[in-house]
Scaffold this motif. Structure first.
Motif, PDB file in Angstrom:
ATOM      1  N   ALA A   1      41.690  44.274  47.332  1.00  0.00           N
ATOM      2  CA  ALA A   1      40.307  44.604  47.340  1.00  0.00           C
ATOM      3  C   ALA A   1      39.688  45.152  48.033  1.00  0.00           C
TER       4      ALA A   1
ATOM      5  N   ARG B   1      47.656  42.285  46.058  1.00  0.00           N
ATOM      6  CA  ARG B   1      46.762  42.654  45.246  1.00  0.00           C
ATOM      7  C   ARG B   1      45.414  43.784  46.457  1.00  0.00           C
TER       8      ARG B   1
ATOM      9  N   ARG C   1      36.303  41.792  42.070  1.00  0.00           N
ATOM     10  CA  ARG C   1      37.701  41.090  41.800  1.00  0.00           C
ATOM     11  C   ARG C   1      38.432  41.660  42.907  1.00  0.00           C
ATOM     12  N   SER C   2      39.942  41.454  43.212  1.00  0.00           N
ATOM     13  CA  SER C   2      41.172  42.148  43.114  1.00  0.00           C
ATOM     14  C   SER C   2      42.129  43.177  42.421  1.00  0.00           C
TER      15      SER C   2
ATOM     16  N   THR D   1      33.155  43.924  41.319  1.00  0.00           N
ATOM     17  CA  THR D   1      33.701  43.415  40.418  1.00  0.00           C
ATOM     18  C   THR D   1      34.112  41.820  40.601  1.00  0.00           C
TER      19      THR D   1
END
Ligand code: F6P
Length: 525
Positions: free
Chosen positions: A84, A82, A73-74, A71
């Motif tokens: 990832a 966050r 994203r994180s 994705t």
């Protein structure tokens, strides 16, 4: 006018390590379920880094991690961080992780080669070194993708030694700190590496502004190794700095520390209390000798069992009166050296039981499953804990035990563990190669008078609490600002902010009360 460079304290942090603080699985209902990553690095750093609004990149370990990586994203991790993932080609990962990181660098930094036979570098070594290089490049690219935020990059450990220079080439102005959690072997031992690999390794690390190590000893080994290997750089061993390509690199010790809060909460949980009760029943009237380690070569498990055997021979009065619990989760099971070592450790354990056991008494019990809660429960109950690594960057077990032990337990500690610098004067020192001395250290621990045990246990706890993960991080950020010439006054103002030291004395106060609370808790158990 150009805006002044933000201080490291006001910049976003981007951390990268091979194994991350969290890894995901798909639950039965298809949702992503996060599991805490294992290992000392994660234990020590997750709290402080996620409180500091960091983004933490790591290799995807599961299919669900790979889905997250895809994705781009994180994922939020409490309280403020966050996580990832970087998706690595499995064929390359094998050469990078099993090959170079764990069969070459781990064995080298812990001085574990069987030199009469190994190493014997061949064409395969060159290939897996190429895998290592490629995977480091993949990590460096993932870090470079964060450049718009102008972060401070915190690169962790020996798996990612080449990342600093690779990132430097992508972003000449990047602020980069690298931290080695293992020992760093000295110039003579480093000469075992093929010369090209040795140079590349050192230059790779020197891409950072700050190179952090667990103790002065490992930092000095690095400085001397660079002086021995690279002719075009200026090494100032006394001032602990290196000038290279018109940049300055600081080489310092930042001993890592424990955050007492999470461990104490775990130790006080209903689940651990129950496990402690079960363990107490298993121990009965015997004294408890404990070790908690990954089943791995640097931990010196075989000599530890030989020492216990020798202790029982020298002190037969202890037969039936002591139990040695060894919690040794298996580690890196795909690698031949680690498999052989695990077998030899288990054989040595069986030999102790064959030789000394009987009449309802099993002197040694080995548990090889991953069992963090069981380990925390056992920390509460030991009378003596044996920590005898051959060499160890720091060794967090030697700090975790004293923090939650309820019996004023003694610590028998290798002088070659980084933790010895902080805890040594309250521990029973041992040379990890001296089996007879280790046997005597076990005896000293088990027979130590109560007054001395109490004094030493309090000393151990105070020493553990005298530092903190916050201080570990703050010291690096401060040095990063110094080496990059960021204004001192601005920094001082900011240091009083979220990363200040304000919490530490409170933690000590809590400890002083905690010892008594712990004793009461033990009675209830
Ligand atoms: O000791 C340094 C360290 O990175 C620890 O965090 C961890 O215990 C180990 O090395 C790496 O273990 P693994 O290969 O299982 O990730």
């Amino acid at each position: 006018m150009q805006a002044p460079m933000p201080t490291a304290f006001e910049s976003p942090l981007v951390v990268v390590s091979n194994r991350g603080p969290v890894s995901f699985l798909r639950g039965a209902d298809g949702t992503l379920v996060g599991e805490r990553g294992s290992g000392g690095l994660v234990t020590a750093l997750a709290g402080v880094l996620f409180e500091s609004d960091a983004t933490w990149l790591a290799a995807a370990m599961t299919d669900a991690d790979r889905e997250v990586a895809a994705t781009g994203r994180s994922i939020e991790v409490e309280p403020a961080g966050r996580a990832a993932f970087v998706d690595i080609d499995p064929a390359r990962y094998d050469g990078y992780y099993n090959g170079i990181a764990n069969r070459v660098l781990w064995l080298m930094h812990h001085y574990l080669f069987d030199l009469a036979y190994l190493p014997a570098w061949d064409m395969e070594t060159r290939q897996i070194w190429n895998d290592y290089r490629e995977v480091n490049q993949t990590f460096a690219k993932a870090l470079d993708a964060e450049r718009d935020r102008d972060p401070v990059y915190l690169v962790q450990d020996y798996q990612l030694s080449l990342v600093p220079q690779m990132l430097r080439e992508m972003q000449p102005g990047a602020r980069i700190a690298h931290f080695t959690h293992t020992p760093f072997s000295g110039p003579t031992y480093l000469r075992l590496l093929p010369v090209g690999m040795r140079e590349e390794l050192l230059r790779g690390l020197l891409g950072a502004d700050i190179l952090g190590f667990q103790s002065e000893r490992w930092a000095e080994n690095f400085l001397l190794s660079v002086r021995d290997t690279l002719r075009d750089v200026r090494v100032d061993v006394r001032r602990k700095r290196i000038d290279i390509d018109g940049r300055r690199v600081l080489v310092r010790a930042y001993p890592i520390a424990l955050d007492p809060g999470p461990l104490r909460r775990t130790s006080g949980s209903a689940e651990v209390k129950q496990l402690r009760r079960e363990l107490g029943a298993w121990r009965g009237d015997a004294k408890l000798l404990l070790r908690v380690d990954r089943l791995e070569l640097s931990k010196n498990i075989v000599r530890g069992f030989h020492a216990y055997d020798s202790f029982l021979v020298e002190h037969p009065e202890w037969r039936g009166k002591v139990k040695f619990l060894s919690i040794l989760p298996r580690s890196r099971t795909e690698i031949p050296e680690y498999q052989t070592y695990a077998e030899r450790s288990l054989e040595a354990a069986a030999a102790v039981n064959r030789r000394h056991g009987g009449e309802g008494w099993t002197p040694l019990e080995v548990r090889t499953e991953e069992d963090y809660l069981g380990a925390v429960a056992a920390y509460g109950l030991y009378d003596t804990m044996l920590v005898n690594p051959i060499f160890d960057g720091m060794n967090l077990v030697s700090m975790e035990g004293p923090l939650v032990n309820k019996r004023h337990g003694a610590l028998a500690l290798s002088v070659n563990a980084g933790a010895y610098g902080r805890l040594g004067r309250h521990a029973i020192a041992l040379n990890p190669f001296d089996v007879a001395e280790t046997a005597e250290a076990i005896h000293t621990g088990l027979t130590m008078p109560e007054e001395e045990r109490t004094r030493r246990a309090r000393g151990l706890m105070r020493s553990v609490l005298a530092s903190s993960p916050t201080r570990w991080l703050t010291a690096q950020l401060r040095d990063l600002d110094t080496v990059r010439g960021v204004a001192r006054r601005q920094r001082e103002v900011l240091e009083d902010g979220p990363l200040g030291f304000n919490g530490e004395s409170a933690a000590l106060d809590e400890f002083d009360g905690g010892l008594h609370r712990g004793d009461a808790d033990d009675e209830r158990d």
